[in-house]
Design a protein around this motif. Structure first.
Motif, PDB file in Angstrom:
ATOM      1  N   GLU A 145     -20.409 105.880   2.700  1.00  0.00           N
ATOM      2  CA  GLU A 145     -19.485 106.893   2.344  1.00  0.00           C
ATOM      3  C   GLU A 145     -18.334 106.906   3.088  1.00  0.00           C
ATOM      4  OE1 GLU A 145     -21.965 110.621   1.453  1.00  0.00           O
ATOM      5  OE2 GLU A 145     -20.165 111.568   2.629  1.00  0.00           O
ATOM      6  N   ASP A 146     -17.136 106.573   2.245  1.00  0.00           N
ATOM      7  CA  ASP A 146     -15.848 106.240   3.100  1.00  0.00           C
ATOM      8  C   ASP A 146     -15.156 107.604   3.594  1.00  0.00           C
ATOM      9  OD1 ASP A 146     -14.970 103.809   3.677  1.00  0.00           O
ATOM     10  OD2 ASP A 146     -13.398 103.845   2.241  1.00  0.00           O
ATOM     11  N   SER A 147     -14.866 108.472   2.380  1.00  0.00           N
ATOM     12  CA  SER A 147     -14.215 109.679   2.805  1.00  0.00           C
ATOM     13  C   SER A 147     -14.528 110.572   2.073  1.00  0.00           C
ATOM     14  CB  SER A 147     -12.728 109.415   2.835  1.00  0.00           C
ATOM     15  OG  SER A 147     -12.335 109.272   1.437  1.00  0.00           O
ATOM     16  N   ARG A 148     -14.444 111.856   2.522  1.00  0.00           N
ATOM     17  CA  ARG A 148     -14.744 113.122   1.704  1.00  0.00           C
ATOM     18  C   ARG A 148     -13.557 113.992   1.721  1.00  0.00           C
ATOM     19  NH1 ARG A 148     -19.999 115.698   4.139  1.00  0.00           N
ATOM     20  NH2 ARG A 148     -20.950 113.511   3.506  1.00  0.00           N
ATOM     21  N   GLU A 149     -13.366 114.707   0.756  1.00  0.00           N
ATOM     22  CA  GLU A 149     -12.328 115.814   0.641  1.00  0.00           C
ATOM     23  C   GLU A 149     -13.154 117.148   0.536  1.00  0.00           C
ATOM     24  OE1 GLU A 149      -9.493 115.352  -2.369  1.00  0.00           O
ATOM     25  OE2 GLU A 149      -9.293 113.232  -2.037  1.00  0.00           O
ATOM     26  N   THR A 150     -12.800 118.047   1.245  1.00  0.00           N
ATOM     27  CA  THR A 150     -13.530 119.333   1.565  1.00  0.00           C
ATOM     28  C   THR A 150     -12.559 120.435   1.521  1.00  0.00           C
ATOM     29  OG1 THR A 150     -13.891 118.802   3.878  1.00  0.00           O
ATOM     30  CG2 THR A 150     -15.547 118.370   2.629  1.00  0.00           C
ATOM     31  N   VAL A 151     -12.887 121.499   0.800  1.00  0.00           N
ATOM     32  CA  VAL A 151     -12.190 122.515   0.835  1.00  0.00           C
ATOM     33  C   VAL A 151     -12.523 123.365   2.169  1.00  0.00           C
ATOM     34  CG1 VAL A 151     -11.545 124.932  -0.153  1.00  0.00           C
ATOM     35  CG2 VAL A 151     -11.808 122.629  -1.528  1.00  0.00           C
ATOM     36  N   ALA A 152     -13.855 123.533   2.171  1.00  0.00           N
ATOM     37  CA  ALA A 152     -14.372 124.161   3.409  1.00  0.00           C
ATOM     38  C   ALA A 152     -15.440 123.273   4.297  1.00  0.00           C
ATOM     39  CB  ALA A 152     -14.956 125.609   3.226  1.00  0.00           C
ATOM     40  N   VAL A 153     -16.151 123.579   5.148  1.00  0.00           N
ATOM     41  CA  VAL A 153     -16.871 122.527   5.629  1.00  0.00           C
ATOM     42  C   VAL A 153     -18.214 122.404   4.554  1.00  0.00           C
ATOM     43  CG1 VAL A 153     -18.741 122.354   7.384  1.00  0.00           C
ATOM     44  CG2 VAL A 153     -16.685 123.871   7.824  1.00  0.00           C
ATOM     45  N   HIS A 154     -18.685 123.091   3.796  1.00  0.00           N
ATOM     46  CA  HIS A 154     -19.712 122.498   2.901  1.00  0.00           C
ATOM     47  C   HIS A 154     -19.399 122.693   1.624  1.00  0.00           C
ATOM     48  CE1 HIS A 154     -22.828 122.268   6.041  1.00  0.00           C
ATOM     49  NE2 HIS A 154     -22.430 123.738   6.383  1.00  0.00           N
ATOM     50  N   PHE A 155     -18.295 122.646   1.270  1.00  0.00           N
ATOM     51  CA  PHE A 155     -17.586 122.728  -0.062  1.00  0.00           C
ATOM     52  C   PHE A 155     -17.001 121.543  -0.459  1.00  0.00           C
ATOM     53  CE2 PHE A 155     -15.170 124.018  -3.853  1.00  0.00           C
ATOM     54  CZ  PHE A 155     -16.245 124.581  -4.677  1.00  0.00           C
ATOM     55  N   ARG A 156     -17.445 120.478  -0.966  1.00  0.00           N
ATOM     56  CA  ARG A 156     -16.979 118.958  -1.091  1.00  0.00           C
ATOM     57  C   ARG A 156     -16.191 119.111  -2.614  1.00  0.00           C
ATOM     58  NH1 ARG A 156     -22.035 115.484   0.214  1.00  0.00           N
ATOM     59  NH2 ARG A 156     -22.574 116.388   1.985  1.00  0.00           N
TER      60      ARG A 156
END
Lengths: 251, 716
Positions: B644-655
């Motif tokens: 899993e390279d990178s993730r964009e999130t709005v909040a901590v648990h909202f990907r």
């Protein structure tokens, strides 16, 4: 080792015999209000005023029912006073007023009817009832009615829901993608005239405002047998029994 | 009578090659390209002419060149085996030469000197022909070395990326290793030989001991297997095919790959005629594994060029499996079965050259037109390049062995050969044959999946990528591609005319005629013919096997192997008749559909896409999606390393988006080369402990070593 096959055989046929026989088991239909004669015109007006959906109209001392508007709140059934008579049948498919006599599909479709169901903003109730047609009790396959996922193979467009703005284009595209001859069946009060949603900026207020509807199945939601009656009426194996009031359904 | 013609053609070929080198090097402007086109096409025509003359006359052309002190006498000889390979090379070189113009004008103009390319091109052509006609080990090995080095230069010609240079080095290292293995094989074979000509080497091979036979076989097999792309020495192949310029890849896949088979056949089948069942089984199993591994990686690959490279590995596996089956049959005394298997191998070799050249050229055109090779970014090319899409479809159908195209005939023959293992005695060998047959059947099925994906994802559907496209960039001359497509069809529908030609090369190697048993002479059947009893002919006459007997030349149009009384026909087919039947059937269907019914009404609507307002390219089925079932089913082989390279999130648990990278190490690398590399590294680290930099200790090592040597000498 499971004996489901044997158990199944032992239980025998549990499917309803409708339309060959009238199904009278308890709970297959909520029934419907019918026109009731009151003692005076004033009582009829009170009875009409009791209805939040304007489905009851006072005419003289009688209270008449526009079933296509009924949202099944049952005020006129379980309320305190001025109650209407209820019939416990379920064959109440309506022809659309102003469109002339309904022209059923050719006889080739009598035992092979492919239905595509489009959820045009439904709350889930009507869709749930449509789903019941697949279960062993109603088992629509015995009548040669099948659900299909592609409009290319469909003969009937069964619409539930008031046609929300987001589903308007998909609904039109589905209808365009269907080959002729094709019929549209509007199921539930919402699909007929918007029901409790009415006509708003996000709701077209019924299928008839975007597509030429052929038959209506009132009810909120209609029971499975009523929908089955509607589908049989589409093929011409049953005929629509009621006529909607001319101000409804063709707006 | 035919000798002067063949000799003249070969001499003219070398003269033209020399002229080509001089002219492309000496001129400027448009002339190098013109010289390349004219001389290269003339050279390939001469290659085809010389080999066709040799094949038609059945007469080998041989000539002694000169003697060099210490090297022995150089001589060349165009025998039937060489002629088949030479013809295949010429068949491929002609469109490849013409194709140079299509792409060079697009890609190389102004960026790369055309002159250097021309020099390399002609030098490679000459060395390929020298390899094929060499009749002694020194000339063969010298030309082989030249060919390896020239291939390296051509692969590195573009050098568009850093990985390309690395791929070139890997290829050079592997080719040199393979060359050394082959050299050692020849040295073992020719120990004490008076001269190094192939005929005396073949005589020496008779006196080899069992272990020496195995040694020579394995060294030759793996050494030449490097060029042929066999497991486990093929990891250079996909990399360098991807790195090589689009004009060179067709030659790479259609000509130099075959040289590997030529080496294997020359050394392991012809020179060493006393091989055992074991060596044949080794070739068979290696071939089957190669085929399966090749097609698995081809199916999951989304880069068109890399996918075709993996598919070349698959085809090499099929060819070598057929060669292995032939060796096993030969060693166990079934000469006819051996001949049929070898025919299948040669047939598949020719077919592969033709359709792989076609496909690589097609990919070159696609890349020139769109600037990408990623199947996930292509799509809808059929509308952009209609002509190319038709010929590419022919190539895809041929390579996935769909009748009536050529791949079907050779793959069918190969599978039938493996099924004939019933004649063998040992049950262990039978089991191996059955397993390899299953392997090849799975390969054939996956090949269909692979090329359905290739065609559907790049040519059909809607356009996915934002390509640069200028008019006239590609598709100007479709002649080379159309020529290859017609060759695919002809090789597919006329197997009964091709098999007797291949048979000329097969007969001396296998010791039996494949044509006599594969192509029964239905057209010239007489009641006196003992091989073909009248009752049998009558049965087949009723089936239509003699249709066209007074019109067409040749033996017949049915490929058939006869069995015993109990089982009169072992296998039979006729792509010629089925092609005619297919054509008639299609015509009748078309006629009925368009003329027969009048009550049709066709209404056209827009594509049904689930009712979504607008079908975006990203929503359509991608190449990755199409091949994912294969990726999942064979996960045990691929062993992907998903990070899993990178993730964009709005909040901590909202990907909103997760980027997953998938790394794969090739099956062979993981199982063979990485453990070896790690072992070497471990050993080196162990020894590094000794190298601590103290001079006194080093002197002590020397002293200790000297003492050990002295003691050993004293004791012995």
């Amino acid at each position: 080792m499971s004996f489901w096959f044997w158990h199944g055989l032992k239980k025998g046929v549990r499917s309803t015999h409708y339309p060959r026989e009238f199904e009278s088991a308890a709970g297959v239909s909520p029934g419907r209000p019918v026109a009731t004669e009151f003692d005076s015109a004033a009582e009829a007006v009170v009875a009409a005023a009791n209805c939040p959906a304007d489905a009851i109209v006072a005419r003289g001392s009688a209270a008449e029912v526009k079933l296509e508007r009924c949202i099944y709140c049952q005020h006129c059934h379980y309320g305190n006073s001025h109650l209407l008579e209820w019939h416990s049948d379920y064959e109440w498919t309506m022809a659309v007023p102003g469109r002339g006599k309904y022209q059923p599909l050719p006889t080739a479709y009598h035992r092979s009817l492919h239905v595509i169901v489009v959820d045009a903003g439904d709350c889930g109730a009507c869709l749930h009832e449509v789903k019941q047609l697949n279960n062993p009790l109603y088992n629509m396959h015995r009548l040669g009615i099948f659900l299909t996922a592609t409009p290319r193979a469909a003969d009937v467009l069964l619409v539930v829901g008031p046609v929300s703005e987001n589903m308007r284009v998909p609904l039109l595209k589905t209808y365009e993608a269907m080959p002729a001859p094709k019929r549209i069946l509007a199921v539930g009060a919402c699909a007929i005239n918007g029901g409790v949603f009415g006509r708003t900026f996000m709701s077209a207020g019924g299928v008839a405002s975007v597509l030429p509807v052929d038959l209506l199945v009132p009810g909120d939601p209609p029971p499975p047998l009523a929908i089955l009656h509607g589908l049989l009426a589409v093929t011409g194996r049953k005929s629509p029994v009621l006529q909607a009031a001319s101000s409804e359904g063709n707006s | 009578m035919i000798d002067p013609w063949i000799g003249g053609a070969l001499a003219l070929f070398f003269i033209l090659c020399a002229c080509g080198v001089v002219l492309t090097a000496a001129t400027r402007g448009v002339y190098p390209l013109r010289a390349l086109l004219v001389f290269s096409s003339a050279c390939s025509v001469l290659m085809m002419f010389a080999s066709a003359a040799a094949l038609a006359s059945g007469h080998s052309f041989a000539i002694d060149l000169w003697s060099l002190e210490g090297w022995g006498r150089f001589s060349i000889r165009l025998d039937m085996l060489s002629a088949i390979f030479l013809f295949a090379a010429g068949l491929v070189y002609l469109p490849a030469s013409l194709f140079v113009r299509n792409l060079v004008e697009v890609r190389f103009r102004g960026r790369y000197p055309m002159r250097r390319y021309g020099v390399l091109h002609f030098a490679l052509m000459a060395s390929v022909v020298l390899i094929l006609v060499a009749n002694d080990a020194p000339l063969f090995l010298i030309s082989w070395e030249c060919m390896s080095v020239l291939c390296y230069f051509l692969v590195n010609y573009e050098q568009s990326a850093r990985t390309d240079i690395r791929a070139g080095y890997i290829m050079l290292v592997m080719s040199e290793a393979g060359f050394l293995a082959a050299l050692v094989a020849f040295l073992i074979l020719g120990r004490g030989t008076p001269d190094w000509s192939f005929s005396s080497l073949a005589g020496m091979a008779q006196h080899l001991s069992g272990s020496a036979v195995w040694g020579v076989f394995l060294l030759g097999f793996l050494g030449f297997g490097v060029k042929a792309g066999l497991v486990p020495v093929n990891f250079w192949l996909p990399r360098s095919y991807t790195a090589a310029p689009a004009v060179f890849v067709p030659v790479f896949a259609g000509v130099t790959l075959n040289l590997g088979f030529y080496g294997i056949l020359r050394l392991d089948a012809q020179l060493m005629s006393n091989h055992s069942v074991g060596t044949g089984l080794f070739a068979l199993v290696t071939g089957s594994i190669t085929a399966l591994v090749g097609i698995l990686y081809a199916t999951t690959e989304n880069d068109l060029k890399k996918m075709l490279a993996h598919s070349s590995i698959e085809n090499a596996g099929i060819i070598v499996a057929a060669v292995g089956a032939s060796l096993v049959f030969h060693a166990s005394g079934h000469a006819v079965a051996a001949a049929i298997a070898l025919t299948a191998a040669l047939y598949h070799m020719v077919n592969h050259s033709v359709y792989k050249t076609l496909l690589f050229q097609g990919v070159g055109e696609v890349e020139a037109a769109t600037g990408t090779r990623e199947m996930d970014r292509l799509g809808g090319l059929a509308r952009l390049l209609p002509g190319l899409s038709v010929v590419f479809l022919v190539g895809c159908l041929s390579i996935s062995a769909i009748p009536p195209f050529n791949g079907f005939v050779s793959e069918w023959l190969t599978l039938q050969c493996l099924l004939r293992s019933a004649v063998l005695l040992s049950s262990a060998v039978k089991v191996l044959f059955a397993l390899c047959g299953a392997c090849l059947a799975l390969t054939a099925a996956l090949a269909v999946t692979c090329f359905v994906k290739v065609y559907a994802m790049s040519f059909l559907g809607i356009r996915r990528g934002d390509w640069r496209h200028g008019p006239g960039q590609a598709g100007r001359t479709q002649f080379p591609l159309a020529y290859l497509a017609v060759a695919c069809l002809l090789l597919g529908i006329l197997p009964t005319y091709v098999i007797p030609v291949l048979n000329r090369a097969v007969e001396p190697l296998a010791g039996a005629s494949a044509a006599a048993s594969l192509v029964p002479p239905f057209f010239s059947a007489t009641p006196e013919n003992q091989q073909l009893p009248p009752a049998f002919v009558d049965d087949f006459h009723n089936l239509g096997a003699q249709t066209g007997r007074h019109v067409l030349p040749g033996r017949g149009l049915v490929v058939l192997v006869r069995g015993s009384e109990k089982n009169p026909v072992v296998f039979a087919m006729s792509t010629s008749y089925s092609f005619v039947a297919l054509a008639i059937f299609l015509l009748v269907t078309w006629f009925v559909a368009t003329r027969g019914s009048r009550q049709r009404s066709v209404t056209r609507h827009e594509l049904w896409a689930g009712g979504i307002p607008r079908l975006l390219p990203e929503m359509t089925y991608t190449a990755t999606g199409f091949s994912n079932p294969v990726r999942v089913v064979f996960q045990a082989i691929f062993r992907p390393n998903i990070v899993e390279d990178s993730r964009e999130t709005v909040a901590v648990h909202f990907r909103t988006a997760i980027l997953r990278r998938r790394d794969e190490t090739h099956f062979v690398d993981r199982l063979l080369f990485h453990p070896v590399g790690e072992a070497v590294g471990w050993l080196a680290r162990l020894l590094a402990g000794m190298h601590h930099g103290r001079l006194n200790a080093y002197v002590a090592y020397t002293l200790a070593f000297l003492l050990i040597i002295l003691v050993l000498f004293r004791l012995s």
